[in-house]
Design a protein around this motif. Structure first.
Motif, short mmCIF file in Angstrom:
data_model
loop_
_atom_site.label_atom_id
_atom_site.label_comp_id
_atom_site.label_asym_id
_atom_site.label_seq_id
_atom_site.Cartn_x
_atom_site.Cartn_y
_atom_site.Cartn_z
N UNK A 146 32.77 94.60 1.86
CA UNK A 146 33.72 94.75 0.74
C UNK A 146 35.04 94.06 1.04
N UNK A 147 35.57 94.26 2.24
CA UNK A 147 36.83 93.62 2.61
C UNK A 147 36.69 92.11 2.54
N UNK A 148 35.58 91.61 3.03
CA UNK A 148 35.35 90.16 3.02
C UNK A 148 35.31 89.61 1.60
N UNK A 149 34.55 90.26 0.71
CA UNK A 149 34.46 89.71 -0.65
C UNK A 149 35.77 89.90 -1.42
N UNK A 150 36.51 90.96 -1.13
CA UNK A 150 37.81 91.14 -1.77
C UNK A 150 38.79 90.06 -1.32
N UNK A 151 38.80 89.76 -0.01
CA UNK A 151 39.69 88.72 0.49
C UNK A 151 39.31 87.35 -0.07
N UNK A 152 38.00 87.07 -0.11
CA UNK A 152 37.54 85.79 -0.67
C UNK A 152 37.95 85.68 -2.14
N UNK A 153 37.77 86.76 -2.88
CA UNK A 153 38.12 86.73 -4.31
C UNK A 153 39.63 86.55 -4.49
N UNK A 154 40.41 87.23 -3.66
CA UNK A 154 41.87 87.12 -3.76
C UNK A 154 42.32 85.68 -3.50
N UNK A 155 41.70 85.03 -2.54
CA UNK A 155 42.08 83.65 -2.19
C UNK A 155 41.53 82.61 -3.17
N UNK A 156 40.39 82.90 -3.79
CA UNK A 156 39.69 81.91 -4.60
C UNK A 156 40.05 81.99 -6.09
N UNK A 157 40.35 83.15 -6.59
CA UNK A 157 40.52 83.32 -8.03
C UNK A 157 41.78 82.62 -8.55
N UNK A 158 41.68 82.19 -9.80
CA UNK A 158 42.88 81.67 -10.47
C UNK A 158 43.38 82.70 -11.49
N UNK A 159 42.70 83.83 -11.57
CA UNK A 159 43.04 84.89 -12.51
C UNK A 159 44.03 85.85 -11.85
N UNK A 160 45.22 85.95 -12.41
CA UNK A 160 46.26 86.79 -11.82
C UNK A 160 45.89 88.27 -11.79
N UNK A 161 45.18 88.74 -12.83
CA UNK A 161 44.78 90.15 -12.86
C UNK A 161 43.78 90.47 -11.75
N UNK A 162 42.84 89.59 -11.53
CA UNK A 162 41.85 89.82 -10.48
C UNK A 162 42.51 89.71 -9.11
N UNK A 163 43.43 88.77 -8.95
CA UNK A 163 44.15 88.65 -7.68
C UNK A 163 44.94 89.94 -7.40
N UNK A 164 45.62 90.46 -8.40
CA UNK A 164 46.38 91.71 -8.22
C UNK A 164 45.44 92.88 -7.92
N UNK A 165 44.32 92.92 -8.60
CA UNK A 165 43.32 93.97 -8.38
C UNK A 165 42.83 93.94 -6.93
N UNK A 166 42.46 92.76 -6.44
CA UNK A 166 41.95 92.67 -5.07
C UNK A 166 43.03 93.03 -4.07
N UNK A 167 44.22 92.54 -4.28
CA UNK A 167 45.33 92.82 -3.37
C UNK A 167 45.62 94.33 -3.31
N UNK A 168 45.60 94.95 -4.47
CA UNK A 168 45.90 96.39 -4.57
C UNK A 168 44.88 97.23 -3.79
N UNK A 169 43.63 96.79 -3.75
CA UNK A 169 42.58 97.60 -3.13
C UNK A 169 42.27 97.23 -1.68
N UNK A 170 42.77 96.12 -1.20
CA UNK A 170 42.46 95.72 0.17
C UNK A 170 42.97 96.73 1.20
N UNK A 171 44.15 97.25 1.02
CA UNK A 171 44.68 98.23 1.98
C UNK A 171 43.81 99.49 2.02
#
Length: 190
Positions: A146-171
């Motif tokens: 989960x951490x790996x796919x969240x980090x990959x999504x955060x780095x890869x996405x161009x969607x600000x909402x998805x980036x914020x979502x991944x960042x919020x849940x990584x911790x």
């Protein structure tokens, strides 16, 4: 001439979505809806974002399903507490994934993947070393994935909402992994 056009079109479609596409991959389409002011707006989510949301939902359902059996199979109260914690955290996370997915015009899966379902059967049928296998497979391996796919999504996405979502849940996910590692250390000492 009409047959050649059809054949060429079918060939192009086959090349783009045919044998190369995996059947479990989400279809990448743009959905349109009407905004409050009556204008047409697009809810666009890229293929990689859909794949991320699908994979995350499947892993979370996998963890929830695996945790259902802990109260009956586990002896350790520490493991029972951890599994309850994991279920509560995952219920909150899956709601967030559903909300984000639906806002993007995508329906996330409501169960683990077929591979994960077979892993669940194996985990739940075998009673030897159940507690250690649960911690390794669900507590540690699933959290790392989960951490790996969240980090990959955060780095890869161009969607600000998805980036914020991944960042919020990584911790949260990293905190869960630390708890699982501490539980494994406790098991190894005992």
């Amino acid at each position: 001439m009409e047959m050649k056009i059809f054949t060429f079109s079918a060939f192009i479609i086959l090349l783009t979505v045919g044998p190369l596409a995996m059947p479990s991959e989400p279809l990448c389409v743009t959905l349109a809806s009407t905004s409050q002011d009556g204008l047409l707006k697009k809810n666009v989510v890229g293929c990689s974002d859909k794949i991320f949301l699908r994979r995350a939902a499947e892993i979370i359902h996998f963890e929830i399903e695996a945790s259902r059996f802990v109260p009956q199979k586990a002896v350790s109260n520490n493991l029972k507490d951890f599994s309850e914690y994991l279920v509560n955290e995952n219920l909150s996370l899956i709601v967030d994934i559903i909300v984000v997915s639906l806002e993007k015009g995508f329906s996330p899966p409501i169960e683990p993947s077929p591979v994960q379902s077979s892993q669940l059967k194996s985990l739940n049928l075998n009673t030897g070393h159940y507690e250690k296998r649960y911690v390794e497979q669900i507590g540690i391996s699933a959290q790392i994935e989960l951490i790996q796919i969240f980090k990959e999504a955060e780095n890869r996405t161009s969607d600000n909402e998805i980036r914020a979502f991944t960042h919020r849940h990584l911790l949260l996910l990293e905190r869960r992994l630390k708890k699982a590692l501490a539980l494994r250390d406790y098991q190894n000492r005992g």
